[in-house]
Design an enzyme around this catalytic site. Structure first.
Site, short mmCIF file in Angstrom:
data_model
loop_
_atom_site.label_atom_id
_atom_site.label_comp_id
_atom_site.label_asym_id
_atom_site.label_seq_id
_atom_site.Cartn_x
_atom_site.Cartn_y
_atom_site.Cartn_z
N HIS A 137 22.18 5.06 -14.06
CA HIS A 137 22.27 3.96 -13.19
C HIS A 137 22.88 4.33 -11.78
O HIS A 137 22.32 3.95 -10.63
CB HIS A 137 23.49 2.90 -13.78
CG HIS A 137 23.19 2.39 -14.83
ND1 HIS A 137 21.75 1.76 -15.24
CD2 HIS A 137 23.69 2.39 -16.23
CE1 HIS A 137 21.72 1.37 -16.47
NE2 HIS A 137 22.69 1.39 -17.15
N LEU A 152 13.73 -6.43 7.54
CA LEU A 152 13.47 -6.46 5.98
C LEU A 152 14.36 -7.31 5.39
O LEU A 152 15.70 -7.02 5.44
CB LEU A 152 13.40 -5.01 5.52
CG LEU A 152 13.35 -4.83 4.02
CD1 LEU A 152 11.75 -5.29 3.53
CD2 LEU A 152 13.69 -3.52 3.49
N ASP A 201 13.51 0.05 -13.77
CA ASP A 201 13.95 0.33 -15.18
C ASP A 201 13.74 1.70 -15.29
O ASP A 201 12.96 2.37 -14.76
CB ASP A 201 12.75 -0.60 -16.09
CG ASP A 201 13.28 -0.44 -17.42
OD1 ASP A 201 14.60 -0.33 -17.84
OD2 ASP A 201 12.43 -0.78 -18.19
C1 IPE Z 1 14.89 -5.41 -17.00
O1 IPE Z 1 14.82 -3.95 -17.82
C2 IPE Z 1 15.82 -5.75 -16.26
C3 IPE Z 1 16.23 -4.85 -15.27
C4 IPE Z 1 15.78 -3.81 -15.02
C5 IPE Z 1 17.34 -5.31 -14.43
P1 IPE Z 1 15.59 -4.19 -19.08
O2 IPE Z 1 15.79 -2.70 -19.64
O3 IPE Z 1 16.81 -4.91 -19.52
O4 IPE Z 1 14.48 -4.76 -20.03
P2 IPE Z 1 13.71 -4.70 -21.64
O5 IPE Z 1 15.16 -5.10 -22.61
O6 IPE Z 1 13.37 -3.33 -21.69
O7 IPE Z 1 12.71 -5.63 -21.75
C1 IPE Z 2 17.26 -0.38 -15.95
O1 IPE Z 2 17.50 0.84 -16.61
C2 IPE Z 2 18.98 -0.65 -15.36
C3 IPE Z 2 19.24 -2.37 -15.97
C4 IPE Z 2 18.59 -2.88 -16.76
C5 IPE Z 2 20.52 -2.67 -15.72
P1 IPE Z 2 17.63 0.78 -18.13
O2 IPE Z 2 19.27 0.94 -18.33
O3 IPE Z 2 17.11 -0.30 -18.78
O4 IPE Z 2 17.11 2.08 -18.65
P2 IPE Z 2 16.24 2.29 -20.13
O5 IPE Z 2 15.21 1.17 -19.95
O6 IPE Z 2 17.27 2.10 -21.15
O7 IPE Z 2 15.77 3.49 -19.85
MG MG Z 3 15.25 -0.73 -19.62
#
Ligand code: IPE
Ligand code: IPE
Ligand code: MG
Length: 252
Positions: A46, A140, A29
């Protein structure tokens, strides 16, 4: 608080490699915020996150970890704008193609956890090919959670079990925690010992709800694209200083 953090920092690098967790899970995240801080589009975050994943997975292999499970796309992430979802799907496609080519050579096997039904035919095909090759590879095990949700996984398991009961193959009385685990995407994988969430959010966001019952959790403010080996070491050192009691009274 400051002192505690300093202590953990000082201990980084002091990982006891003979007592590694068997299974580390991680919520990748913070990609969007990483990009925003730099005035870049979210998809650039990403793309960087995907690079970090490649590096950290290699490091997990290097240190001899057995299982590494990462949350790449949740059942809730479809709520995002279509161009962001498409960019993530494109990166996943690229990674799967790479894995298909390199899995054997790198001795790293990839499994996909999640409901693949709504994915594009191309991604579905790549997932199927990945799973096929993984059968022949040791080393792994990396589990990529793709259109994964903990609640969705449990519902899917309950339905599959109920169908087996309807066919007369089993009965509700036979159901135990061990048996139910076999109906989850993670069947045959031990529960995670350590679950890491970067990005400063202190929540689980529907990740490994069943499997994480007795995991140790580690939260860090570092955004996923900035996460490195040292951060992983810090998490492992923190894990190694904890006393896991599983409801008992601890080691004697
Ligand atoms: C959790 O992150 C899902 C992934 C990293 C794939 P999100 O960014 O979607 O979670 P929330 O919305 O902050 O809870
Ligand atoms: C995690 O990073 C990737 C996915 C959930 C696919 P985010 O896209 O949620 O990044 P933030 O939380 O908005 O910074
Ligand atoms: Mg996120």
């Amino acid at each position: 608080m400051f002192l505690k953090r300093k202590k953990v920092r000082a201990l980084a690098g002091e990982v006891d490699y003979s007592r590694l967790p068997r299974h580390i899970a991680l919520i990748m995240d913070g990609n969007g915020r990483w990009a925003k801080k730099r005035g870049l589009p979210r998809k650039a975050g990403h793309a960087m996150g995907a690079e970090t994943f490649r590096r950290i997975a290699l490091y997990c292999k290097e240190i001899g970890l057995e299982y590494f499970t990462v949350y790449a796309f949740s059942t809730e992430n479809w709520k995002r704008p279509a161009d962001e979802v498409n960019a993530i799907m494109g990166l996943l496609e690229k990674y799967l193609l790479e894995a298909i080519e390199k899995m054997e050579k790198e001795q790293m096997k990839l499994h996909i956890f999640g409901d693949l039904t709504p994915l594009s035919p191309r991604l579905k095909e790549l997932c199927a090919r990945t799973e096929e090759i993984a059968k022949t590879v040791n080393g792994l095990q990396v589990n990529l959670c793709l259109n994964y949700g903990g609640r969705d996984e449990i519902l899917h398991g309950v339905k599959t079990f109920a169908e087996a009961c309807q066919r007369g193959e089993t009965t509700p009385d036979a159901l135990t925690e061990t048996l139910f685990s076999q109906y989850l995407y993670s069947k045959d994988v031990p529960d995670p010992d350590l679950i890491i969430r970067p990005s400063g959010e202190i929540r689980i966001s529907n990740f490994l709800l069943w499997q994480g019952a007795y995991a140790e959790y580690y939260f860090t403010d570092v955004l996923w694209p900035d996460f490195d080996k040292e951060e992983l070491n810090r998490a492992i050192v923190s894990y190694q200083h904890r006393s896991r009691r599983f409801g008992g009274i601890g080691g004697v």
